[in-house]
Design a protein around this motif. Structure first.
Motif, PDB file in Angstrom:
ATOM      1  N   GLU A 148      24.439 -15.565  15.002  1.00 53.93           N
ATOM      2  CA  GLU A 148      24.294 -15.914  16.417  1.00 53.93           C
ATOM      3  C   GLU A 148      23.622 -17.290  16.511  1.00 53.93           C
ATOM      4  OE1 GLU A 148      23.483 -12.599  19.109  1.00 53.93           O
ATOM      5  OE2 GLU A 148      23.253 -11.298  17.357  1.00 53.93           O
ATOM      6  N   ASP A 149      22.824 -17.512  17.529  1.00 57.42           N
ATOM      7  CA  ASP A 149      22.295 -18.865  17.750  1.00 57.42           C
ATOM      8  C   ASP A 149      20.815 -18.840  18.123  1.00 57.42           C
ATOM      9  OD1 ASP A 149      22.503 -17.726  20.235  1.00 57.42           O
ATOM     10  OD2 ASP A 149      23.625 -19.386  21.150  1.00 57.42           O
ATOM     11  N   TYR A 150      20.040 -18.038  17.405  1.00 55.99           N
ATOM     12  CA  TYR A 150      18.620 -17.970  17.737  1.00 55.99           C
ATOM     13  C   TYR A 150      17.790 -17.536  16.536  1.00 55.99           C
ATOM     14  CZ  TYR A 150      19.545 -12.920  18.229  1.00 55.99           C
ATOM     15  OH  TYR A 150      19.922 -11.614  18.007  1.00 55.99           O
ATOM     16  N   ILE A 151      16.484 -17.775  16.669  1.00 55.30           N
ATOM     17  CA  ILE A 151      15.488 -17.256  15.750  1.00 55.30           C
ATOM     18  C   ILE A 151      14.884 -16.007  16.386  1.00 55.30           C
ATOM     19  CG2 ILE A 151      13.283 -17.703  14.585  1.00 55.30           C
ATOM     20  CD1 ILE A 151      15.557 -19.433  13.550  1.00 55.30           C
ATOM     21  N   SER A 152      14.896 -14.897  15.666  1.00 59.20           N
ATOM     22  CA  SER A 152      14.216 -13.689  16.126  1.00 59.20           C
ATOM     23  C   SER A 152      12.765 -13.768  15.671  1.00 59.20           C
ATOM     24  CB  SER A 152      14.888 -12.443  15.542  1.00 59.20           C
ATOM     25  OG  SER A 152      14.180 -11.271  15.905  1.00 59.20           O
ATOM     26  N   VAL A 153      11.830 -13.748  16.612  1.00 54.50           N
ATOM     27  CA  VAL A 153      10.406 -13.845  16.307  1.00 54.50           C
ATOM     28  C   VAL A 153       9.820 -12.437  16.359  1.00 54.50           C
ATOM     29  CG1 VAL A 153       8.195 -14.853  16.950  1.00 54.50           C
ATOM     30  CG2 VAL A 153      10.310 -16.153  17.291  1.00 54.50           C
ATOM     31  N   ILE A 154       9.358 -11.954  15.217  1.00 51.65           N
ATOM     32  CA  ILE A 154       8.837 -10.596  15.095  1.00 51.65           C
ATOM     33  C   ILE A 154       7.318 -10.629  15.050  1.00 51.65           C
ATOM     34  CG2 ILE A 154       8.774  -8.527  13.637  1.00 51.65           C
ATOM     35  CD1 ILE A 154      11.597  -9.242  12.711  1.00 51.65           C
ATOM     36  N   ASP A 155       6.691  -9.793  15.846  1.00 52.26           N
ATOM     37  CA  ASP A 155       5.235  -9.634  15.865  1.00 52.26           C
ATOM     38  C   ASP A 155       4.840  -8.799  14.658  1.00 52.26           C
ATOM     39  OD1 ASP A 155       2.583  -8.695  16.355  1.00 52.26           O
ATOM     40  OD2 ASP A 155       2.848  -9.042  18.497  1.00 52.26           O
ATOM     41  N   THR A 156       4.022  -9.351  13.770  1.00 49.52           N
ATOM     42  CA  THR A 156       3.673  -8.624  12.547  1.00 49.52           C
ATOM     43  C   THR A 156       2.729  -7.449  12.795  1.00 49.52           C
ATOM     44  OG1 THR A 156       1.887 -10.196  12.073  1.00 49.52           O
ATOM     45  CG2 THR A 156       4.034 -10.640  11.087  1.00 49.52           C
ATOM     46  N   ALA A 157       2.116  -7.387  13.956  1.00 49.90           N
ATOM     47  CA  ALA A 157       1.244  -6.252  14.275  1.00 49.90           C
ATOM     48  C   ALA A 157       2.045  -5.035  14.703  1.00 49.90           C
ATOM     49  CB  ALA A 157       0.253  -6.638  15.369  1.00 49.90           C
ATOM     50  N   THR A 158       3.182  -5.265  15.358  1.00 51.07           N
ATOM     51  CA  THR A 158       3.988  -4.158  15.888  1.00 51.07           C
ATOM     52  C   THR A 158       5.343  -4.026  15.213  1.00 51.07           C
ATOM     53  OG1 THR A 158       5.000  -5.538  17.596  1.00 51.07           O
ATOM     54  CG2 THR A 158       2.894  -4.476  18.138  1.00 51.07           C
ATOM     55  N   TYR A 159       5.770  -5.042  14.447  1.00 53.48           N
ATOM     56  CA  TYR A 159       7.099  -5.117  13.822  1.00 53.48           C
ATOM     57  C   TYR A 159       8.216  -5.170  14.866  1.00 53.48           C
ATOM     58  CZ  TYR A 159       4.513  -3.678   9.642  1.00 53.48           C
ATOM     59  OH  TYR A 159       3.615  -3.591   8.609  1.00 53.48           O
ATOM     60  N   GLU A 160       7.905  -5.536  16.075  1.00 54.76           N
ATOM     61  CA  GLU A 160       8.912  -5.627  17.127  1.00 54.76           C
ATOM     62  C   GLU A 160       9.229  -7.086  17.443  1.00 54.76           C
ATOM     63  OE1 GLU A 160       7.585  -3.469  20.515  1.00 54.76           O
ATOM     64  OE2 GLU A 160       7.715  -1.501  19.546  1.00 54.76           O
TER      65      GLU A 160
END
Length: 485
Positions: A148-160
């Motif tokens: 796709e055309d984006y960076i998925s930014v994951i919160d390391t505290a919640t893994y979401e």
């Protein structure tokens, strides 16, 4: 007196060729302390056809076992399958307690505890993610969603997933400046690299790529340069890591230019680049860009990462199922370690296991250690070009075929096929059609009971791998044939 003795010992060690590393190693800053190689360290390789992560002790250069994230084909075709498919990319947390492993086929990031080798969480994201890496503060994991055309930014505290950063189509990989201020993201589909301000998630810079296919990017520990590879045209480009992010140098590195990373030692800081079509690692100074070494390695070198003290650099060899350890002062391979099938990303994590033996939950290689290796050479006799390497990765009754094709015409159609004649003059059965890149190379994949055919003891049943010019509808001459054992 102590000062003179210390200086004398240092000078002696340099003359003896065993000088200590003097600067921090990627991806950390040059000011970071070096961490001597020990059995507390681990080298991880993500292996896409066995769906495993191999775990190696760098102090002894021995495989400790694998973390099995999925099953081989055809089990992973089931609609009820819950494991990972095409284990590929990898990054590790700044505190060295977690590796984040990307699986392209199952659109996932698996977080693994380095001390216990257990899966802590799996996060599912967008189509065909490629690489993941932690921000320098450890609070976010940025994942390039290449389909796709984006960076998925994951919160390391919640893994979401907390947000998405819109970037040019097909982001290939991201890496961060050693000070944590910038994220550098190259593209695999369009000729543009972007620079993102980490705090605001806003694009603040653009760098033109000479081609659309960048699989890998790395920043020097001194925070001055960013290097990225262009797999389709066999080049590596270097740009200024600071504004205005201007291009500094373009280097012709060779067909199937894969990954780049850095090692700093008493002689300077050096870029190590894996060149799949030549089965080499090329070494360049980062101050003068002079090539200082060419290191022969095994078939299709891919991922690469330095030890915590820069004395070694580790290379995953995709079509050889081995991990090479290179001494950075002599630039020679000092060990080869058997690992899983088709190694992609490689990470060296210093002090990954601060206590205990770190062997919990590891499994033996098993089927993942079974691969047949073949080669194809030009039909017109001897050639200076490297032969095409073919690996048949065992999946039980089936194999995944992967050919690292080299030495062909650029941007032309070809067929990988089976022939009932060693010279390719008999009946032809196409396996896979492909188009070479501008460097005359290609990575070609197929699946089937191919080993049983090309190694059959029954003369009437045996077939031979060949490469032909043209397409299935309009076949041309045979240009490469299987080397007979």
């Amino acid at each position: 007196m102590k000062t003179r003795i210390l200086a004398g010992l240092l000078a002696s060690s340099i003359l003896a060729g065993i000088a200590p590393a003097l600067a921090g190693q990627a991806p950390f800053a040059a000011s970071s302390p070096n961490i001597p190689v020990s059995s507390r360290d681990r080298v991880y390789a993500a292996e896409q056809f066995s769906n495993t992560v191999s775990v190696t002790d760098p102090a002894t250069n021995t495989l400790l076992g694998v973390i099995r994230l999925g099953d081989p084909q055809p089990g992973n075709f089931s609609p009820l399958y819950r494991g990972q498919v095409l284990v590929h990319g990898m990054g590790f947390s700044p505190d060295k307690t977690t590796i984040a492993v990307v699986s392209i086929g199952s659109n996932s990031v698996t977080f693994i505890d380095t001390a216990t080798n257990t899966v802590k969480h799996t996060t599912y994201i967008g189509r065909s993610p490629h690489e993941a890496f932690y921000t320098q503060d450890g609070k976010e994991v940025w994942v390039t969603v290449r389909g796709e055309d984006y960076i998925s930014v994951i919160d390391t505290a919640t893994y979401e997933e907390k947000t998405r950063i819109k970037v040019p189509n097909g982001p290939g990989m991201q890496i961060f400046s050693p000070d944590g201020k910038y994220g550098y993201i190259c593209s695999s589909f369009v000729p543009e690299t972007v620079v993102v301000d980490v705090a605001s998630h806003q694009i603040v810079g653009h760098v033109k790529q000479e081609s659309p296919f960048c699989p890998n990017i790395a920043a020097t520990p001194d925070g001055q340069q960013v290097w990225f590879t262009l797999k389709d045209i066999g080049k590596t480009q270097v740009f200024n890591a600071l504004p205005p992010f201007d291009l500094i140098r373009t280097i012709d590195t060779g067909p199937i230019t894969n990954h780049v990373n850095f090692a700093a030692n008493a002689n300077g800081t050096f870029a190590y680049i894996t060149i799949g079509g030549l089965n080499q690692v090329k070494v360049y100074r980062t101050d003068t860009f002079e090539q200082v070494a060419t290191i022969p390695v095994d078939k299709l070198p891919h991922g690469i990462w330095p030890s915590g003290d820069g004395t070694r650099i580790y290379v995953g060899q995709e079509n050889a199922d081995r991990l090479a350890a290179i001494d950075t002062l002599t630039n020679k391979v000092v060990a080869q370690v058997p690992i899983g099938q088709a190694a992609q990303a490689v990470n060296y994590v210093p002090n990954a296991v601060p206590e205990g033996d770190g062997l919990a939950n590891l499994q033996p290689l098993g089927l993942a250690g079974q691969t047949l290796h073949l080669a194809l050479t030009p039909v017109a006799g001897k050639s200076e070009a490297m032969p095409t390497s073919v690996s048949l990765f065992d999946q039980g009754l089936l194999q995944v075929l992967q050919a690292s094709v080299t030495g062909l015409g650029p941007k032309k159609p070809y067929l990988l096929a089976l022939s009932n004649s060693p010279e390719g003059k008999g009946e032809i059965e196409p396996i896979s059609a492909f188009m070479t890149n501008p460097a005359g190379s290609a990575i070609v994949n197929a699946t089937g009971p191919i080993r049983q055919i090309v190694r059959s003891d029954a003369k009437a049943e045996r077939r031979y791998l060949v490469i032909l010019e043209g397409t299935a509808a309009q076949r041309g001459a045979v240009v490469q044939k299987q080397v007979l054992n």
